[in-house]
Write an enzyme that holds these catalytic residues in place. Sequence first.
Site, PDB file in Angstrom:
ATOM      1  N   SER A 111       3.639  -1.768  10.468  1.00 34.61           N
ATOM      2  CA  SER A 111       5.089  -1.842  10.684  1.00 34.61           C
ATOM      3  C   SER A 111       5.652  -3.232  10.394  1.00 34.61           C
ATOM      4  O   SER A 111       6.583  -3.683  11.063  1.00 34.61           O
ATOM      5  CB  SER A 111       5.457  -1.368  12.098  1.00 34.61           C
ATOM      6  OG  SER A 111       5.059  -0.018  12.280  1.00 34.61           O
TER       7      SER A 111
ATOM      8  N   ASN B 214       0.872  -1.177   0.000  1.00 35.67           N
ATOM      9  CA  ASN B 214       0.000   0.000   0.000  1.00 35.67           C
ATOM     10  C   ASN B 214       0.907   1.226   0.000  1.00 35.67           C
ATOM     11  O   ASN B 214       1.490   1.564   1.018  1.00 35.67           O
ATOM     12  CB  ASN B 214      -0.888  -0.031   1.261  1.00 35.67           C
ATOM     13  CG  ASN B 214      -1.682   1.244   1.450  1.00 35.67           C
ATOM     14  OD1 ASN B 214      -1.814   2.052   0.524  1.00 35.67           O
ATOM     15  ND2 ASN B 214      -2.224   1.425   2.645  1.00 35.67           N
ATOM     16  N   TRP B 215       1.005   1.856  -1.178  1.00 38.88           N
ATOM     17  CA  TRP B 215       1.968   2.963  -1.307  1.00 38.88           C
ATOM     18  C   TRP B 215       1.459   4.242  -0.642  1.00 38.88           C
ATOM     19  O   TRP B 215       2.219   5.192  -0.472  1.00 38.88           O
ATOM     20  CB  TRP B 215       2.247   3.249  -2.781  1.00 38.88           C
ATOM     21  CG  TRP B 215       2.958   2.159  -3.508  1.00 38.88           C
ATOM     22  CD1 TRP B 215       3.214   0.890  -3.081  1.00 38.88           C
ATOM     23  CD2 TRP B 215       3.518   2.257  -4.829  1.00 38.88           C
ATOM     24  NE1 TRP B 215       3.896   0.186  -4.049  1.00 38.88           N
ATOM     25  CE2 TRP B 215       4.091   1.000  -5.132  1.00 38.88           C
ATOM     26  CE3 TRP B 215       3.581   3.262  -5.779  1.00 38.88           C
ATOM     27  CZ2 TRP B 215       4.717   0.746  -6.343  1.00 38.88           C
ATOM     28  CZ3 TRP B 215       4.205   3.019  -6.994  1.00 38.88           C
ATOM     29  CH2 TRP B 215       4.771   1.768  -7.270  1.00 38.88           C
TER      30      TRP B 215
ATOM     31  N   HIS C 203      -9.301   1.344   4.937  1.00 35.31           N
ATOM     32  CA  HIS C 203      -8.043   1.586   5.656  1.00 35.31           C
ATOM     33  C   HIS C 203      -8.298   2.580   6.789  1.00 35.31           C
ATOM     34  O   HIS C 203      -9.103   3.500   6.647  1.00 35.31           O
ATOM     35  CB  HIS C 203      -6.987   2.121   4.687  1.00 35.31           C
ATOM     36  CG  HIS C 203      -5.625   2.133   5.287  1.00 35.31           C
ATOM     37  ND1 HIS C 203      -5.223   3.112   6.166  1.00 35.31           N
ATOM     38  CD2 HIS C 203      -4.594   1.260   5.183  1.00 35.31           C
ATOM     39  CE1 HIS C 203      -3.993   2.839   6.561  1.00 35.31           C
ATOM     40  NE2 HIS C 203      -3.586   1.727   5.983  1.00 35.31           N
TER      41      HIS C 203
ATOM     42  N   GLY D 133       2.725   2.582  10.730  1.00 34.31           N
ATOM     43  CA  GLY D 133       3.682   3.662  10.542  1.00 34.31           C
ATOM     44  C   GLY D 133       4.383   4.086  11.820  1.00 34.31           C
ATOM     45  O   GLY D 133       5.062   5.116  11.852  1.00 34.31           O
TER      46      GLY D 133
ATOM     47  N   GLY E 255       5.060   1.470   4.674  1.00 33.55           N
ATOM     48  CA  GLY E 255       6.380   2.070   4.491  1.00 33.55           C
ATOM     49  C   GLY E 255       7.390   1.162   3.794  1.00 33.55           C
ATOM     50  O   GLY E 255       8.116   1.603   2.888  1.00 33.55           O
TER      51      GLY E 255
ATOM     52  N   GLU F   7      -5.152  -4.482  10.732  1.00 38.22           N
ATOM     53  CA  GLU F   7      -4.105  -3.489  10.928  1.00 38.22           C
ATOM     54  C   GLU F   7      -4.375  -2.701  12.205  1.00 38.22           C
ATOM     55  O   GLU F   7      -5.139  -1.731  12.185  1.00 38.22           O
ATOM     56  CB  GLU F   7      -4.073  -2.516   9.746  1.00 38.22           C
ATOM     57  CG  GLU F   7      -3.817  -3.198   8.421  1.00 38.22           C
ATOM     58  CD  GLU F   7      -3.257  -2.207   7.402  1.00 38.22           C
ATOM     59  OE1 GLU F   7      -2.145  -2.436   6.939  1.00 38.22           O
ATOM     60  OE2 GLU F   7      -3.918  -1.199   7.117  1.00 38.22           O
TER      61      GLU F   7
HETATM   62  P1  PGA Z   1       2.995   0.516   7.660  1.00 40.12           P
HETATM   63  O1  PGA Z   1       1.526   0.718   7.041  1.00 40.12           O
HETATM   64  O2  PGA Z   1       3.521  -0.768   7.107  1.00 40.12           O
HETATM   65  O3  PGA Z   1       3.776   1.717   7.181  1.00 40.12           O
HETATM   66  O4  PGA Z   1       2.824   0.484   9.146  1.00 40.12           O
HETATM   67  C1  PGA Z   1       0.669  -0.368   6.857  1.00 40.12           C
HETATM   68  C2  PGA Z   1      -0.633   0.107   6.265  1.00 40.12           C
HETATM   69  O5  PGA Z   1      -1.134   1.149   6.705  1.00 40.12           O
HETATM   70  O6  PGA Z   1      -1.187  -0.519   5.339  1.00 40.12           O
END
Ligand code: PGA
Length: 255
Positions: free
Chosen positions: A215, A9-10, A97, A175, A237, A169
Amino acid sequence: MRKKIVAGNWKMNLNLPEGLELINEIYNGAPELNKNKEIVIAPPFIHITQAASQLSNMEHVHLGAQNCHHEAAGAYTGEVSASMLKSAEVEYVILGHSERRQYFHEDGTMLAKKVNQVLSNGMKVIFCCGEPLEIRDAGTENNYVGTQIEEGLFHLNADHLANVVIAYEPIWAIGTGRTASSAQAQDMHAHIRSVISAQYGPDVAASISILYGGSCKPSNAAELFACPDVDGGLIGGAALKAEEFLAIVAAIPAN
Ligand code: PGA
């Protein structure tokens, strides 16, 4: 046997040349995968048509979008419909999301409509759910996530649900560098599967892929993906660098 999926997911990152370069690196570096394993990349809308042509002869790298509108068409300035995405060869659409729920006020009613748009246009949904920190601290995360699933998905019949992937998530892990432990991920994934089982029966529950996001990175992916109810990851990320993303893909267990 349910699919193992690593999806990138960019979010709102990378301009067009940067994005096309990343796709090129993924294209060149992605391993051959058997039918039960998939790589998905979900770049911003602006990249999608060129991404589709770059990926056109790669069977195991699938194109995703990060959102779509909940109505079929009309006077919704700035929005993108599910049928537009379908016509641009998108296969998966990420819905619900936590960033969309929080910043764009998407609720269960709206998400149920979006789910219908995606499925009725012949694409698949990656349906996100997950609790904020205060819910985790209060110990009510199972109910919270169960309600998100009920509101967004329970209007579907089992045939339609077969085109849905769930992504758990926890918001406190997105993040932040603070990953859920593999035990926390496994517990919630098992709970989600039990919620699906109660509504649709054990066979449907056993066949739905449930991804972990938050993460996830090369150093923790193998441990998370080894959990019996974790069927891959939704990566933010670490999806922005081919080397890291492909290292996470390499962490999908062999069987
Ligand atoms: P992250 O994001 O890997 O940067 O924590 C995951 C996401 O929100 O899909």
